[in-house]
Design a protein around this motif. Structure first.
Motif, PDB file in Angstrom:
ATOM      1  N   ALA A  35       9.587  32.687  -3.463  1.00  0.00           N
ATOM      2  CA  ALA A  35       9.161  33.278  -2.127  1.00  0.00           C
ATOM      3  C   ALA A  35       7.977  34.267  -2.516  1.00  0.00           C
ATOM      4  O   ALA A  35       6.614  34.480  -1.713  1.00  0.00           O
ATOM      5  N   PRO A  36       8.833  35.350  -2.834  1.00  0.00           N
ATOM      6  CA  PRO A  36       7.427  36.666  -3.760  1.00  0.00           C
ATOM      7  C   PRO A  36       6.591  35.793  -4.143  1.00  0.00           C
ATOM      8  O   PRO A  36       5.472  36.301  -4.450  1.00  0.00           O
ATOM      9  N   GLN A  37       6.683  35.683  -4.926  1.00  0.00           N
ATOM     10  CA  GLN A  37       5.493  34.148  -5.836  1.00  0.00           C
ATOM     11  C   GLN A  37       4.409  33.133  -5.085  1.00  0.00           C
ATOM     12  O   GLN A  37       4.026  32.928  -5.709  1.00  0.00           O
ATOM     13  N   SER A  38       5.129  33.197  -4.025  1.00  0.00           N
ATOM     14  CA  SER A  38       4.559  31.373  -3.760  1.00  0.00           C
ATOM     15  C   SER A  38       2.623  31.858  -3.084  1.00  0.00           C
ATOM     16  O   SER A  38       2.278  30.923  -2.437  1.00  0.00           O
ATOM     17  N   GLY A  39       2.453  33.265  -3.004  1.00  0.00           N
ATOM     18  CA  GLY A  39       1.120  33.768  -2.949  1.00  0.00           C
ATOM     19  C   GLY A  39      -0.034  33.097  -3.583  1.00  0.00           C
ATOM     20  O   GLY A  39      -1.107  33.138  -3.526  1.00  0.00           O
ATOM     21  N   MET A  40       0.992  32.281  -5.305  1.00  0.00           N
ATOM     22  CA  MET A  40      -0.205  31.943  -5.818  1.00  0.00           C
ATOM     23  C   MET A  40      -0.382  31.266  -5.757  1.00  0.00           C
ATOM     24  O   MET A  40      -1.105  29.820  -6.927  1.00  0.00           O
ATOM     25  N   GLN A  41       0.303  29.301  -5.045  1.00  0.00           N
ATOM     26  CA  GLN A  41       0.136  28.812  -5.527  1.00  0.00           C
ATOM     27  C   GLN A  41      -1.352  28.404  -4.474  1.00  0.00           C
ATOM     28  O   GLN A  41      -1.628  28.620  -3.569  1.00  0.00           O
ATOM     29  N   ILE A  42      -2.719  27.449  -4.421  1.00  0.00           N
ATOM     30  CA  ILE A  42      -3.665  26.769  -4.163  1.00  0.00           C
ATOM     31  C   ILE A  42      -3.084  26.728  -3.316  1.00  0.00           C
ATOM     32  O   ILE A  42      -2.345  25.809  -2.460  1.00  0.00           O
ATOM     33  N   THR A  43      -3.992  26.441  -1.799  1.00  0.00           N
ATOM     34  CA  THR A  43      -4.203  25.872  -0.937  1.00  0.00           C
ATOM     35  C   THR A  43      -4.453  24.676  -1.027  1.00  0.00           C
ATOM     36  O   THR A  43      -5.254  24.062  -1.576  1.00  0.00           O
ATOM     37  N   LYS A  44      -4.444  23.948   0.792  1.00  0.00           N
ATOM     38  CA  LYS A  44      -4.654  22.812   0.964  1.00  0.00           C
ATOM     39  C   LYS A  44      -6.582  22.649   1.022  1.00  0.00           C
ATOM     40  O   LYS A  44      -6.751  21.403  -0.163  1.00  0.00           O
ATOM     41  N   ASP A  45      -6.771  23.642   1.258  1.00  0.00           N
ATOM     42  CA  ASP A  45      -8.523  23.303   1.170  1.00  0.00           C
ATOM     43  C   ASP A  45      -9.127  23.321   0.303  1.00  0.00           C
ATOM     44  O   ASP A  45      -9.760  22.125  -0.626  1.00  0.00           O
ATOM     45  N   GLU A  46      -8.294  24.348  -0.741  1.00  0.00           N
ATOM     46  CA  GLU A  46      -8.810  24.333  -2.491  1.00  0.00           C
ATOM     47  C   GLU A  46      -8.830  22.988  -3.641  1.00  0.00           C
ATOM     48  O   GLU A  46      -9.432  22.365  -4.514  1.00  0.00           O
ATOM     49  N   GLY A  47      -7.092  22.130  -2.917  1.00  0.00           N
ATOM     50  CA  GLY A  47      -7.028  21.374  -3.513  1.00  0.00           C
ATOM     51  C   GLY A  47      -7.466  19.984  -3.226  1.00  0.00           C
ATOM     52  O   GLY A  47      -7.946  19.335  -4.119  1.00  0.00           O
ATOM     53  N   GLU A  48      -8.105  19.372  -1.747  1.00  0.00           N
ATOM     54  CA  GLU A  48      -8.772  19.005  -1.610  1.00  0.00           C
ATOM     55  C   GLU A  48     -10.119  19.107  -2.486  1.00  0.00           C
ATOM     56  O   GLU A  48     -11.119  18.123  -3.207  1.00  0.00           O
ATOM     57  N   LEU A  49     -10.795  20.040  -2.592  1.00  0.00           N
ATOM     58  CA  LEU A  49     -11.968  20.230  -3.501  1.00  0.00           C
ATOM     59  C   LEU A  49     -11.886  20.709  -4.722  1.00  0.00           C
ATOM     60  O   LEU A  49     -12.720  19.359  -5.134  1.00  0.00           O
ATOM     61  N   LEU A  50     -10.792  20.624  -5.178  1.00  0.00           N
ATOM     62  CA  LEU A  50     -10.900  20.226  -6.675  1.00  0.00           C
ATOM     63  C   LEU A  50     -10.190  19.005  -7.062  1.00  0.00           C
ATOM     64  O   LEU A  50     -10.585  18.137  -7.683  1.00  0.00           O
ATOM     65  N   THR A  51      -9.638  18.111  -6.079  1.00  0.00           N
ATOM     66  CA  THR A  51      -9.396  16.026  -6.483  1.00  0.00           C
ATOM     67  C   THR A  51     -11.587  15.761  -6.132  1.00  0.00           C
ATOM     68  O   THR A  51     -11.698  15.018  -7.318  1.00  0.00           O
TER      69      THR A  51
END
Ligand SMILES: C[S@@+](CC[C@H](N)C(=O)[O-])C[C@H]1O[C@@H](n2cnc3c(N)ncnc32)[C@H](O)[C@@H]1O
Length: 213
Positions: A35-51
């Motif tokens: 939980a404390p580190q989870s904000g480091m994860q990219i978001t769904k929309d960023e993931g779609e943009l990367l793909t």
């Protein structure tokens, strides 16, 4: 600072590719167990943009600096062709042990190599000639300039660097920390670099696209 109006944000999420069960499970597990580190994860929309960016550039050889529990690496690997390869750089066995499990579940494990070491060392160990098509940079902010310096000579003409957190929640306007200043200085250096074409997008915390001419 809400860079995008919350109502517009909901609308754009509703009108983009939905995340699949696997990415939703990974996000849920990361939020539950880290939980404390989870904000480091990219978001769904960023993931779609990367793909989509990986697909659009036709990238075969990719590198990621900052893997954490694997969300962005799965999105990049999914955009690569079956013979494409992604080298992931991170310093944490703990975080990337989650990524390894999800790579197998996503069926992308055979495309990915993980190196646990300071990313600058991993990048310096790569062949020095241009061979990379795509790089995603999302690790310690103070290190970004050195990651760009190591990726640049290894990036093919037409290759793309994607950098996350380039707006620092708006603090690039008035930097409050060394990390904020490092990113503001890097934004200035990128746009002044004649070897690159740069577009800084207001996606989440700011995503910079830097294409080598
Ligand atoms: C913002 S998170 C990456 C998030 C990831 N891209 C995702 O989609 O979930 C940053 C990661 O960089 C790693 N990191 C920090 N300093 C590093 C360094 N010097 N070299 C390599 N990785 C580093 C951290 O262990 C952490 O996993």
């Amino acid at each position: 600072m809400d860079i995008v109006d919350p109502a517009i944000n909901d609308y754009l999420l509703a009108h983009s590719e939905p995340a699949d069960d696997l990415l939703r499970d990974l996000a849920d597990e990361t939020h539950r167990d880290l939980a404390p580190q989870s904000g480091m994860q990219i978001t769904k929309d960023e993931g779609e943009l990367l793909t989509m960016l990986v697909r659009l550039t036709g990238a075969r050889q990719a590198v990621e600096v900052g893997t954490f529990t694997g969300y962005s690496s799965i999105c990049i690997a999914r955009g690569l062709p079956s013979d494409g390869r992604l080298l992931c750089c991170d310093v944490s066995e703990e975080y990337t042990s989650v990524a390894r499990r999800y790579w197998e579940r996503a069926g992308v494990g055979d495309k990915i190599e993980l190196r646990i070491a300071p990313a600058v060392e991993t990048l310096q160990s790569l062949p020095s000639e241009p061979h990379l098509d795509f790089a995603f940079i999302d690790a310690d902010k103070a290190g970004y300039a050195s990651y760009v310096a190591e990726v640049m000579p290894r990036l093919r003409p037409g290759g793309l660097m994607v950098l996350d957190n380039m707006l620092r929640a708006g603090r690039v306007l008035d930097p409050e920390s060394d990390d904020d200043r490092a990113i503001d200085e890097l934004n200035k250096a990128l746009v002044a670099d004649e070897r690159l074409e740069v577009v800084l997008l207001p996606v989440r915390d700011g995503v910079s696209l830097a294409r080598k001419r």
